[in-house]
Design an enzyme around this catalytic site. Structure first.
Site, PDB file in Angstrom:
ATOM      1  N   LYS A 111       0.841  -1.206   0.053  1.00  0.00           N
ATOM      2  CA  LYS A 111       0.042  -0.259  -0.076  1.00  0.00           C
ATOM      3  C   LYS A 111       0.865   1.175   0.023  1.00  0.00           C
ATOM      4  CE  LYS A 111      -4.525   0.568   0.133  1.00  0.00           C
ATOM      5  NZ  LYS A 111      -5.517  -0.370  -0.261  1.00  0.00           N
TER       6      LYS A 111
HETATM    7  N1  GLU Z   1      -7.173   0.094  -3.503  1.00  0.00           N
HETATM    8  C1  GLU Z   1      -7.908  -1.353  -3.787  1.00  0.00           C
HETATM    9  C2  GLU Z   1      -7.976  -2.143  -2.469  1.00  0.00           C
HETATM   10  O1  GLU Z   1      -7.793  -1.657  -1.329  1.00  0.00           O
HETATM   11  C3  GLU Z   1      -7.401  -1.835  -4.997  1.00  0.00           C
HETATM   12  C4  GLU Z   1      -5.813  -2.406  -4.907  1.00  0.00           C
HETATM   13  C5  GLU Z   1      -5.480  -2.877  -6.415  1.00  0.00           C
HETATM   14  O2  GLU Z   1      -6.410  -3.116  -7.425  1.00  0.00           O
HETATM   15  O3  GLU Z   1      -4.272  -3.309  -6.440  1.00  0.00           O
HETATM   16  O4  GLU Z   1      -8.170  -3.213  -2.559  1.00  0.00           O
END
Ligand code: GLU
Length: 421
Positions: A111
């Protein structure tokens, strides 16, 4: 773009570790394995200057955290918010590891985040901040190492800037370095709607489990960004009645149901859902407590806590947000017979279609929207069934079952690979 409804009052990383320990205990995971899995593998902090339009320089703080890469490259979004902290990013990275494992896609978890107030910045400033942040974290990201995506307050345009900046460094286009891009530069059909579509698929399964028809079901949604607003549209099309929605500024309520498309237009014009004609105004927190059948937290962490878990009046809670429910609140909801579809399962449609996008980029061969939606439905249904079977076997809630399933998969991969050197 997503909305940040409220800053977490709880430490999300403590929450994530607490959830991990519960599942690890039930799995009988060794202390050695716990020691590996409870900490992120890499944490990068960057301080970087950006020239604002008023001529001044502002230094921003950004993070990128990779929790685990045993099952594949690290994967996870980037959020822009004044409330971003390192502990929040660490928690979200860990949740991404379990999320990818629970739906069985070959990724680890990551993240990123930048502490900023995107609502007070113009497009040019956002572009310069995004490009500089991308070059600061370029030592970590790459199509085979770590692949960012949209999250709170970031969108396809931001992903395009990331793709372009990374590609400029490489000297050629690298579309697979990031997902959630616009279609014109290697994005995927269905990616924008993917999180909400996944939420709908698993909610259909959950409703079957408790014998509740979706047609006519009353839905309350906290957050009216990409996940929340799209969920409102899809659940409305499914025959549900959207009775309450909210964003950072407040909530609105209508017994007879809100029309999601008209609410979107109102928000575009006025900057908020508040003030929507013929609707009652609510406080942000109130949308979590209105009598409804399905509650969809679609904003941020730590919003259902000991303080309000007794007041939730839904039969199903479908977590479109990451980490909306604290472990203490989980115990209360479980005791009260409320079925919580946990974040790592409920909102995994987003990263699943991100995986489809990455696969399409790597092979330069693109699929139609029908194929995307069908494949997504197969994965979401299969994952829901696997989690529900585990919950039945252990007489536990779906969160513990999902965490057990995911953690066992990651532990197995870690065990098989062994410890280097
Ligand atoms: N931000 C989204 C999540 O929390 C998508 C993450 C992604 O597609 O890599 O799952």
């Amino acid at each position: 773009m997503h909305d940040v409804v409220m800053a977490a009052q709880v430490n999300p990383y403590h929450m994530a570790v607490q959830q991990f320990e519960l599942a690890a205990e039930k799995l009988g995971l060794s202390e050695d394995m716990r020691e590996i899995l409870r900490r992120p593998k890499r944490e990068l902090i960057v301080n970087f200057p950006v020239r604002l339009d008023n001529g001044h320089i502002k230094t921003f703080i950004g993070y990128r955290v990779q929790h685990n890469v045993s099952r594949g490259p690290a994967k996870g979004g980037i959020r822009y918010s004044p409330a971003v902290t390192l502990d929040e990013v660490k928690a979200l990275a860990m949740w991404m590891t379990w999320k990818c494992a629970v739906v069985g896609i070959p990724y680890g978890g990551a993240k990123g985040g930048v502490i900023c107030d995107p609502k007070s910045m113009n497009t040019a400033e956002l572009e310069r901040m995004t490009r500089r942040y991308t070059s600061e974290i370029a030592i970590m990201i790459g199509p085979h190492s770590d692949i960012p995506a949209p999250d709170v307050n970031t969108n396809a345009q931001v992903m395009a800037w990331i793709m372009d900046t990374y590609s400029m460094h490489e000297g050629f286009s690298v579309p697979a370095v990031v997902t959630g891009k616009p279609l014109s530069i290697g994005g995927s059909e269905g990616r924008n709607e993917a999180t909400a579509t996944g939420v709908l698929f698993v909610t259909r399964q959950a409703a079957k489990r408790i014998d509740m028809p979706l047609r006519g079901a009353r839905v309350s949604i906290q957050g009216y960004g990409n996940a929340g607003a799209t969920a409102a549209r899809l659940f409305h099309n499914e025959g549900c009645k959207i009775i309450a929605v909210s964003d950072t500024r407040g909530g609105i309520y209508s017994e007879s149901g809100l029309d999601p498309a008209t609410v979107v237009r109102h928000k575009q014009e006025r900057g908020s859902v508040v003030g929507f004609p013929r609707a009652q105004t609510l406080h942000v927190q109130d949308v979590l407590e209105v009598p409804c059948d399905i509650l969809i937290p679609a904003a941020t962490e730590g919003v259902i806590t000991v303080a309000n878990a007794e007041k939730v009046q839904a039969r199903i809670v479908a977590e479109a947000a990451n980490g909306p429910t604290t472990p203490e609140a989980d115990a209360i909801l479980f005791k009260r017979g409320i079925l919580v579809i946990p974040d790592i399962l409920a909102n995994a449609g987003g990263v699943t279609v991100s995986y489809f996008e990455w696969v399409q980029d790597l092979q330069s061969f693109f699929w139609g929207v029908e194929e995307i939606t069908q494949r997504l439905e197969v994965i979401m249904n299969r994952s829901f069934t696997a989690v529900a079977e585990k919950a039945d076997h252990y007489h536990c809630d779906l969160r513990l079952a999902a965490n057990m399933l995911a953690i066992a998969r990651v532990a197995e991969a870690t065990q098989m690979r062994g410890i280097y050197p």
